[in-house]
Scaffold this motif. Structure first.
Motif, short mmCIF file in Angstrom:
data_model
loop_
_atom_site.label_atom_id
_atom_site.label_comp_id
_atom_site.label_asym_id
_atom_site.label_seq_id
_atom_site.Cartn_x
_atom_site.Cartn_y
_atom_site.Cartn_z
N ILE A 47 29.53 40.50 49.76
CA ILE A 47 29.69 39.47 50.79
C ILE A 47 30.78 38.51 50.32
O ILE A 47 30.71 38.00 49.20
N SER A 48 31.79 38.30 51.16
CA SER A 48 32.87 37.39 50.77
C SER A 48 33.58 36.86 52.00
O SER A 48 34.09 37.64 52.80
N GLN A 49 33.62 35.56 52.15
CA GLN A 49 34.35 34.96 53.26
C GLN A 49 35.81 35.37 53.16
O GLN A 49 36.37 35.92 54.11
N SER A 50 36.44 35.11 52.03
CA SER A 50 37.89 35.36 51.88
C SER A 50 38.22 36.84 51.75
O SER A 50 39.30 37.28 52.11
N GLY A 51 37.29 37.60 51.19
CA GLY A 51 37.57 39.00 50.90
C GLY A 51 38.49 39.20 49.71
O GLY A 51 38.98 40.31 49.47
N GLU A 52 38.75 38.12 48.95
CA GLU A 52 39.67 38.21 47.83
C GLU A 52 39.05 37.77 46.51
O GLU A 52 39.74 37.75 45.49
N THR A 53 37.80 37.39 46.49
CA THR A 53 37.18 36.86 45.27
C THR A 53 37.18 37.93 44.17
O THR A 53 36.68 39.04 44.36
N ALA A 54 37.80 37.56 43.03
CA ALA A 54 38.06 38.54 41.97
C ALA A 54 36.79 39.24 41.49
O ALA A 54 36.75 40.47 41.36
C1 F6R Z 1 30.83 27.05 48.40
C2 F6R Z 1 31.97 27.93 48.34
C3 F6R Z 1 32.07 28.94 47.24
C4 F6R Z 1 32.36 30.31 47.83
C5 F6R Z 1 32.58 31.35 46.72
C6 F6R Z 1 32.75 32.75 47.29
O1 F6R Z 1 30.91 26.13 49.42
O2 F6R Z 1 32.82 27.87 49.21
O3 F6R Z 1 30.91 28.95 46.47
O4 F6R Z 1 31.27 30.66 48.64
O5 F6R Z 1 33.71 31.00 45.98
O6 F6R Z 1 33.88 32.83 48.11
P1 F6R Z 1 34.09 34.07 49.06
O7 F6R Z 1 33.02 34.05 50.07
O8 F6R Z 1 35.45 33.86 49.67
O9 F6R Z 1 34.03 35.31 48.22
#
Ligand code: F6R
Length: 363
Positions: A100-107
């Protein structure tokens, strides 16, 4: 564009009924009372689901663990991506890994995806950014359709993640023969009410803002919850510390007496997230333990919970009654608003909190 809002964060908080409604309409067939499972995910055959993510996305996955286990009787392992990627855990060939990742780029999340792939797992990715690396590398993509999230502290992406995960858990329950057609339809109906319930929650903003005035004076704060309200407590604590820099910790309410109760005194507010569900009475005894030590309680509950709590709280935030399965999506709102208004009163940079980046592409 912030429109007539002061910050992107509060704009995005207010967008949630619409964003969640949009996600639910995509993943649920409201007219037929069915969940639409994405192609390429065979939950009927899966023996285990591994969910991994970072930060707020991890807490969305943590809520989903409860849903998948209860609604689909599918065992779920949930882990933080920075641990998942290095633990060298064995993953079965019939398992599914969900990142699960909003950005889709989290390392760390991307590296976890690659590890799961090397173990022969099927990979589903719940992402907001469709063109992202994680979306490209997954077998099945479940888009959030939430629109760009600008505020560094995640809000609408979190509830959109919850919406997608809930729909998927319902679909998995049906596919695994755990939910009957009637049960599926009644869950779908319950979730279709969420946008309306979120509107009701947003109406409590003036009360929450007044409460934030008190919260802005403290140095530490505890969040407690049981069941799916436990990850919401963790998320509430994360939001508060990220943008107001007040030290906050989330705990499972049942853990209180195993340590954190030592911290309770008149200076320690305790935010309790407790809809009137089958665990409510247990949480009431935890609140009594807090009250007996002079701790100040902010209770987030519903009318039945307010009436049954019979406890001296600083304040009770009363949400409408709703089916237990949907509470995480709606209870997220007061928790976000409390953090937001506390930070605004303290004068911090809400949309760009110190030391934080929107997309964490290095570990
Ligand atoms: C909390 C927040 C971070 C992200 C985390 C994962 O408000 O923004 O904890 O949720 O860095 O980011 P994504 O979802 O982009 O992988």
């Amino acid at each position: 564009d912030k429109g007539n809002h002061r910050h992107f964060m509060v704009k995005e908080i207010h967008e949630q009924p619409e964003v969640v409604g949009h996600a639910l309409a995509h993943y649920l067939d409201l007219a037929r009372g069915e969940a639409r499972l994405p192609e390429g995910l065979d939950f009927a055959k899966a023996d285990r689901l591994a969910i991994t993510a970072c930060g707020t996305a991890y807490y969305a996955g943590f809520v989903a663990k409860y849903w998948f286990e209860r609604l689909a009787r599918l065992p779920v392992d949930i882990d933080i991506a920075s641990e998942f990627r290095y633990r060298e855990q064995p993953l079965s060939k019939d398992g599914i890994t969900m990142v699960i990742s909003q950005s889709g780029e989290t390392a760390d999340t991307l590296a976890s995806l690659r590890y799961a792939r090397s173990e022969g797992q099927r990979i589903a990715a719940v992402v907001n950014v469709r063109e992202s690396t994680i979306a490209r590398e997954a077998d099945v993509v479940l888009p959030l359709l939430a629109g760009p999230e600008i505020g560094v502290a995640s809000t609408k992406a979190f509830t959109a993640q919850l919406a997608v995960l809930a729909a998927t858990a319902i679909g998995a329950g049906k596919a695994r023969g755990v939910l009957s057609g009637t049960e599926e339809a009644s869950l779908v109906r319950a979730f279709s009410e969420v946008p309306r319930l979120m509107h009701e929650a947003l109406k409590l903003e003036p009360q929450i803002e007044a409460l934030a005035r008190e919260l802005s004076k403290v140095r530490h704060c505890l969040y407690l919850g049981r069941g799916t309200s436990y990850p919401i407590a963790l998320e509430g604590a994360l939001k508060l510390k990220e943008i107001s820099y007040i030290h906050a910790e989330g705990y499972a309410a049942g853990e209180l007496k195993h340590g954190p109760i030592a911290l309770i005194d008149e200076e320690m507010p305790v935010v309790v997230i407790a809809p009137h569900d089958r665990l409510f009475e247990k949480t009431v005894s935890n609140m009594q333990e807090v009250a007996a030590r002079g701790g100040r309680i902010i209770l987030i509950t519903d009318p039945a919970g307010r009436d049954a709590a019979a406890i001296d709280t600083v304040e009770t935030i009363v949400l409408p009654a709703m089916p237990a399965a949907v509470t995480p999506l709606v209870y997220a709102i007061p928790v976000q608003l409390l953090a937001y208004h506390t930070a605004v009163i303290m004068g911090t940079d809400v949309d760009q909190p110190r030391n934080l980046a929107k997309s964490v592409t290095v570990e």
